[in-house]
Design a protein around this motif. Structure first.
Motif, PDB file in Angstrom:
ATOM      1  N   ASP A 181       8.930  13.881   1.389  1.00  0.00           N
ATOM      2  CA  ASP A 181       8.214  12.744   1.354  1.00  0.00           C
ATOM      3  C   ASP A 181       9.774  11.545   1.121  1.00  0.00           C
ATOM      4  O   ASP A 181       9.518  11.800  -0.695  1.00  0.00           O
ATOM      5  CB  ASP A 181       6.994  11.554   1.273  1.00  0.00           C
ATOM      6  CG  ASP A 181       7.214  10.449   1.445  1.00  0.00           C
ATOM      7  OD1 ASP A 181       8.423   9.866   2.641  1.00  0.00           O
ATOM      8  OD2 ASP A 181       6.528   9.895   1.845  1.00  0.00           O
ATOM      9  N   SER A 187       0.897  -1.298   0.048  1.00  0.00           N
ATOM     10  CA  SER A 187      -0.297  -0.191   0.178  1.00  0.00           C
ATOM     11  C   SER A 187       0.706   1.318  -0.298  1.00  0.00           C
ATOM     12  O   SER A 187       0.349   2.397   0.162  1.00  0.00           O
ATOM     13  CB  SER A 187      -0.976   0.317   1.019  1.00  0.00           C
ATOM     14  OG  SER A 187       0.244   0.378   2.388  1.00  0.00           O
ATOM     15  N   ARG A 188       2.313   1.058  -0.233  1.00  0.00           N
ATOM     16  CA  ARG A 188       3.034   2.398  -0.196  1.00  0.00           C
ATOM     17  C   ARG A 188       2.740   3.520  -1.158  1.00  0.00           C
ATOM     18  O   ARG A 188       2.854   2.508  -2.434  1.00  0.00           O
ATOM     19  CB  ARG A 188       4.237   1.919   0.021  1.00  0.00           C
ATOM     20  CG  ARG A 188       5.275   2.692   0.121  1.00  0.00           C
ATOM     21  CD  ARG A 188       6.819   2.807   0.303  1.00  0.00           C
ATOM     22  NE  ARG A 188       8.132   2.012  -1.045  1.00  0.00           N
ATOM     23  CZ  ARG A 188       8.015   3.095  -1.503  1.00  0.00           C
ATOM     24  NH1 ARG A 188       7.211   4.096  -1.627  1.00  0.00           N
ATOM     25  NH2 ARG A 188       8.993   2.452  -2.500  1.00  0.00           N
ATOM     26  N   GLN A 189       2.746   4.555  -0.935  1.00  0.00           N
ATOM     27  CA  GLN A 189       2.747   5.597  -2.034  1.00  0.00           C
ATOM     28  C   GLN A 189       4.053   5.667  -2.864  1.00  0.00           C
ATOM     29  O   GLN A 189       4.839   5.515  -2.055  1.00  0.00           O
ATOM     30  CB  GLN A 189       2.294   6.744  -1.085  1.00  0.00           C
ATOM     31  CG  GLN A 189       1.003   6.790  -0.956  1.00  0.00           C
ATOM     32  CD  GLN A 189      -0.580   6.462  -1.835  1.00  0.00           C
ATOM     33  OE1 GLN A 189      -0.407   6.817  -3.564  1.00  0.00           O
ATOM     34  NE2 GLN A 189      -1.097   5.923  -2.057  1.00  0.00           N
ATOM     35  N   SER A 210       3.627  10.067 -10.352  1.00  0.00           N
ATOM     36  CA  SER A 210       2.887  10.831  -9.221  1.00  0.00           C
ATOM     37  C   SER A 210       3.140  11.689  -8.186  1.00  0.00           C
ATOM     38  O   SER A 210       2.580  12.691  -7.921  1.00  0.00           O
ATOM     39  CB  SER A 210       2.624   9.704  -9.042  1.00  0.00           C
ATOM     40  OG  SER A 210       3.111   9.344  -7.735  1.00  0.00           O
ATOM     41  N   VAL A 211       5.025  11.539  -8.120  1.00  0.00           N
ATOM     42  CA  VAL A 211       5.475  12.329  -7.278  1.00  0.00           C
ATOM     43  C   VAL A 211       5.866  13.512  -7.953  1.00  0.00           C
ATOM     44  O   VAL A 211       5.081  14.558  -7.383  1.00  0.00           O
ATOM     45  CB  VAL A 211       7.157  11.457  -7.059  1.00  0.00           C
ATOM     46  CG1 VAL A 211       7.745  12.183  -6.344  1.00  0.00           C
ATOM     47  CG2 VAL A 211       6.828  10.462  -6.150  1.00  0.00           C
ATOM     48  N   THR A 250       7.589   7.542  -3.748  1.00  0.00           N
ATOM     49  CA  THR A 250       8.167   8.991  -3.165  1.00  0.00           C
ATOM     50  C   THR A 250       9.585   9.468  -3.708  1.00  0.00           C
ATOM     51  O   THR A 250      10.119   8.485  -5.014  1.00  0.00           O
ATOM     52  CB  THR A 250       8.764   8.385  -1.786  1.00  0.00           C
ATOM     53  OG1 THR A 250      10.227   7.512  -1.750  1.00  0.00           O
ATOM     54  CG2 THR A 250       7.643   8.315  -1.245  1.00  0.00           C
ATOM     55  N   HIS A 300       3.324  16.219  -7.951  1.00  0.00           N
ATOM     56  CA  HIS A 300       2.284  16.780  -6.067  1.00  0.00           C
ATOM     57  C   HIS A 300       3.577  17.485  -5.958  1.00  0.00           C
ATOM     58  O   HIS A 300       3.679  18.744  -4.628  1.00  0.00           O
ATOM     59  CB  HIS A 300       2.340  15.304  -4.277  1.00  0.00           C
ATOM     60  CG  HIS A 300       1.415  14.615  -5.674  1.00  0.00           C
ATOM     61  ND1 HIS A 300       1.068  13.267  -6.042  1.00  0.00           N
ATOM     62  CD2 HIS A 300       0.356  14.557  -4.829  1.00  0.00           C
ATOM     63  CE1 HIS A 300      -0.464  13.283  -6.287  1.00  0.00           C
ATOM     64  NE2 HIS A 300      -1.091  14.203  -5.504  1.00  0.00           N
TER      65      HIS A 300
END
Length: 158
Positions: free
Chosen positions: A133, A23-25, A47-48, A27, A51
């Motif tokens: 992060d 489940s880790r996003q 995705s990083v 980074t 953000h």
């Protein structure tokens, strides 16, 4: 002849780690390969990048060079040492440019000093530091770029 390997039941902690890994996003750490040794800019997850802050005006978003996790002799560096190396580095990877970066032709008559995807040199404590992060990024003004390098390993960091 096949040998059946008996699977050991996982402990509660091992199960928790396995669930967290799934489940880790993503980074910025995901862009480093060989246990943190080399930054692969193409491996920065989209995705990083979405953000990360968008530089405004003449600012440039730079990912400071982190360096290897181990010395050439194989000694593992402490997290505090790696953080200090990243904090005091003078080399970084250009992630994004603001819409006005290098737009002033009077100030930059020969054109831009760098572009997205370049490795650049900047003042050791230059720019604004932003902790995210997976590390630290820096927001620099377009005129704080001192030069470009092909490989950050060409610059002595310690």
């Amino acid at each position: 002849m096949s040998v059946a390997i008996e699977e050991k039941p996982m402990t509660a902690l091992e199960r928790k780690w396995a669930e967290e890994a799934v489940s880790r996003q993503p980074t910025l750490d995901d862009a480093y390969k060989n246990d943190g040794e080399v930054l692969d800019p193409n491996a920065v997850p989209a995705s990083v990048l979405e953000h990360l802050p968008i530089p405004t005006g003449w600012r440039i978003l730079v990912l400071p060079y982190r360096g290897p996790d181990k010395t050439k002799g194989g000694i593992a560096l402490a997290d505090q040492t790696r953080t200090l190396n990243q904090l005091t580095t003078s080399c970084g990877y250009v992630l994004k440019l603001g819409e006005l970066a290098y737009a002033d032709t009077a100030k930059f008559p020969t054109g831009p000093w760098c572009k997205q995807g370049d490795w650049v040199i900047f003042a050791r404590y230059g720019g604004s530091r932003l902790n995210i992060d997976g590390g630290e990024i820096r927001m620099l003004n377009d005129d704080e770029i001192l030069g470009r390098v092909n490989d950050p390993e060409d610059i002595l960091h310690m």
